[in-house]
Write a protein that holds these residues in place. Structure first.
Motif, short mmCIF file in Angstrom:
data_model
loop_
_atom_site.label_atom_id
_atom_site.label_comp_id
_atom_site.label_asym_id
_atom_site.label_seq_id
_atom_site.Cartn_x
_atom_site.Cartn_y
_atom_site.Cartn_z
N THR A 22 -22.82 -7.13 26.52
CA THR A 22 -23.69 -6.29 25.69
C THR A 22 -24.68 -7.15 24.90
O THR A 22 -25.81 -6.75 24.67
CB THR A 22 -22.87 -5.43 24.72
N HIS A 25 -27.53 -8.12 27.06
CA HIS A 25 -28.40 -6.95 27.20
C HIS A 25 -29.28 -6.78 25.98
O HIS A 25 -30.43 -6.40 26.10
CB HIS A 25 -27.57 -5.69 27.43
N GLY A 32 -35.79 -5.15 29.58
CA GLY A 32 -35.08 -4.09 30.30
C GLY A 32 -35.00 -2.79 29.53
O GLY A 32 -34.12 -1.99 29.77
N VAL A 34 -35.28 0.80 28.51
CA VAL A 34 -35.54 2.00 29.29
C VAL A 34 -35.72 3.24 28.41
O VAL A 34 -36.10 4.27 28.89
CB VAL A 34 -34.41 2.28 30.30
N TRP A 43 -42.36 9.44 30.90
CA TRP A 43 -41.90 8.75 32.10
C TRP A 43 -43.00 8.82 33.16
O TRP A 43 -43.52 9.89 33.44
CB TRP A 43 -40.63 9.44 32.59
N ARG A 45 -44.76 9.43 36.40
CA ARG A 45 -44.40 10.20 37.60
C ARG A 45 -44.83 9.41 38.83
O ARG A 45 -45.83 8.71 38.77
CB ARG A 45 -45.06 11.56 37.57
#
Lengths: 193, 370
Positions: A22, A25, A32, A34, A43, A45
């Motif tokens: 963790t 991360h 990374g 998100v 988001w 498309r």
């Protein structure tokens, strides 16, 4: 006794491995990341070229749109719909393939088909739609599509279509007043002849 | 010491029931002496409804049965109808179907494992796993426009061909995904707290599993090597080289919750292998609409066809009377059998272990109630 200490050692080591993962991360959080701050960020498309070549076809499932000037009232989309959310009513046109100016009826589709029917009602209930995309395939004039389809420049791709009133989600594509208009036109022609 | 039994209701709305399921638990203190699952809260009349729509219109309904692995549900249905109609499907379609089904299996297992971790109190792994699942859903969205309920597989073909760049994107995904599986192992599978809560708990012996009709990863975790992709290879699964993982009781007994969890983890690895092989062997050109019949009207007769969905043995029994609408569609859902074994598994365990058992069975209520 030894088992007791082994348990402690195992717990500690597995906890540390987990925390290590963790932690790494957390360090690469910029790369990374998100999580999107939704209303500000959206988001992306998938972008695809638009056209009826199957490799290029943009397949985004969004709200249904009908180019009513191209619709010939063949009822194919109504029949294929698994939830019966498309309701179409048609009236026979007085003369095949001729414009009727009183009700803004276009007689010939962009594919060059002469229209036999005048579409007096074309309702799609988007609250019932299950987004299966089945209705867009059989259309002979390619006039019904999920937005983001062939004419997506006209209609931006859009996932957010909430309305304050539920009845606003019933999309009426037929031109208003067509039903009365065509009857008037017909009765006038009947009186003339 | 014969006290009265107390009935505790779990659900219908409970975060650990994975849907709307009510479990009537007979408890003796904190020890469970029997569980009666009450189902039907998500009943949507799939079977009756499909008698009123045509064969192609059933597919969106099939999607909604097991909403977490729609591709494998579609796969089972179209294979059944194709067998009924004797349709030969083009090579390319078969390969694309296998790729999609295996990607879906990875996505479904990722969700199952992540949420199972969350049930056991480990929240972080779920975020990592859902992140990867999201990438798979992106691939699906690129292909057919939908993220959850695809209606992608048609009788005799597919709704769309693969988009340009799909193969490269899938390879890219797999390359960055494979190291993540080791990460999951470190962060969850071997975590002592997780192991203590799952190993040796809720053991499902192989004979009980077979008697209840439990299939899929749950059966394999009990040590029975049974996978329809291997044993009754449908579609083109006989061309791929993959292992059928079985539970070995690494952390405890064979068939315990940890085994059920870990079999899914190995299955993800095997699915990655299959996707790689299928992408490598896939023919470059071919029309995916070539074998799609103009009118789907199977001859009179019936068919029972079964396939391996993410949750187990998925069977369709279809009776055709020669009209465009099926006369009867019966689905044998794998989760139903898994759920029916829960009373047997969790008897004698504590209430908190029951959550562990329920999560490890990986049920989807949409498919149980249909």
């Amino acid at each position: 006794m030894s088992r007791y200490f082994r348990n402690i050692a195992e717990s500690l080591s597995s906890l540390l491995t987990g925390m290590g993962i963790t932690f790494t991360h957390m360090l690469k959080i910029k790369k990374g990341n998100v999580t999107l701050q939704y209303p500000e960020e959206k988001w992306p498309r998938p972008e695809r070229n638009i056209g009826f070549n199957h490799e290029d076809y943009n397949v985004i499932r969004s709200r249904l749109t009908v180019d009513i000037n191209d619709c010939i009232g063949c009822l194919k989309c109504e029949r294929i719909c698994p939830v019966q959310c498309i309701k179409i009513e048609t009236e026979k046109a007085p003369v095949r393939g001729e414009d009727i100016n009183e009700i803004n009826h276009v007689g010939i589709t962009s594919n060059g088909t002469n229209k036999v029917q005048v579409v007096t009602r074309f309702d799609i209930d988007m609250t019932e739609c299950c987004y299966c995309n089945l209705c867009t395939y059989p259309c002979p004039e390619e006039c019904i599509y999920m937005t983001g389809g062939p004419n997506s420049k006209k209609h931006p791709i859009d996932y957010e279509f909430s309305e304050h009133d539920r009845s606003d989600l019933i999309y009426r594509f037929a031109k208003p007043g067509t039903k009365e208009g065509i009857q008037k036109v017909k009765s006038k022609q009947g009186a003339q002849s | 010491m014969d006290g009265d039994l107390m009935t505790i209701n779990m659900g219908p709305n409970h975060p650990a029931t994975h849907g709307v399921l009510r479990l009537k638990c007979q408890t003796d203190g904190e020890i469970i002496s029997g569980i009666t699952p009450v189902i039907g809260y998500l009943h949507r009349c799939f079977e009756k409804h499909s008698e009123n729509v045509t064969y192609e219109q059933v597919i969106p309904y099939v999607d909604r049965c097991d909403y977490l692995s729609s591709m494998t549900m579609d796969f089972g249905y179209v294979v059944a109808v194709e067998k009924l109609m004797n349709i030969e499907v083009p090579e390319k379609v078969e390969y694309i179907r296998v790729v999609m089904a295996e990607l879906q299996r990875i996505a479904s297992h990722l969700l199952a494992l992540g949420v199972y971790g969350m049930d056991m109190g480990a929240f972080t792994p779920m975020l990592y796993m859902l992140k990867e699942r999201e990438r798979i859903l992106d691939l699906f969205e690129l292909t057919c426009g939908a993220r959850l309920l695809y209606n992608y597989m048609w009788v005799g073909g597919l709704s769309h061909d693969l988009p340009r760049g799909f193969v490269e994107m899938t390879y890219q995904f797999l390359d960055q995904f494979e190291p993540k599986i080791d990460e999951y192992d470190n962060v969850l599978s071997n975590n002592k707290i997780f192991v203590e809560r799952t190993a040796d708990i809720g053991v499902l012996p192989p004979d009980v599993a077979v008697n209840y009709g439990v299939t899929g990863p749950n059966l394999r975790a009990s040590g029975v090597k049974w996978d329809l992709r291997k044993n009754e290879a449908y579609s083109i699964y006989d061309r791929f080289d993959f292992e059928v993982p079985i539970g070995e009781g690494i952390k405890g007994t064979v068939g315990d919750c940890w085994d059920r969890y870990y079999v899914r983890m190995i299955e993800i690895r095997e699915s990655v292998k299959i996707v790689r092989q299928a992408l490598a062997k896939m023919p470059k050109d071919g029309d995916v609409h070539k074998a799609v019949p103009k009118k789907i009207r199977p001859p009179k007769g019936s068919i029972y066809s079964r396939t391996e969905s993410s949750r187990g043995d998925l069977g369709y029994y279809i009776i055709s009377d020669g009209t465009p609408t099926p006369s009867r569609v019966k689905m044998r859902s794998p989760s139903f059998a898994s759920l029916s074994a829960i009373s047997e598994i969790s008897e004698g365990w504590m209430m908190s272990d029951m959550i562990s058992v329920l999560g490890s069975l990986d049920i989807v209520l949409g498919e149980i109630d249909r």
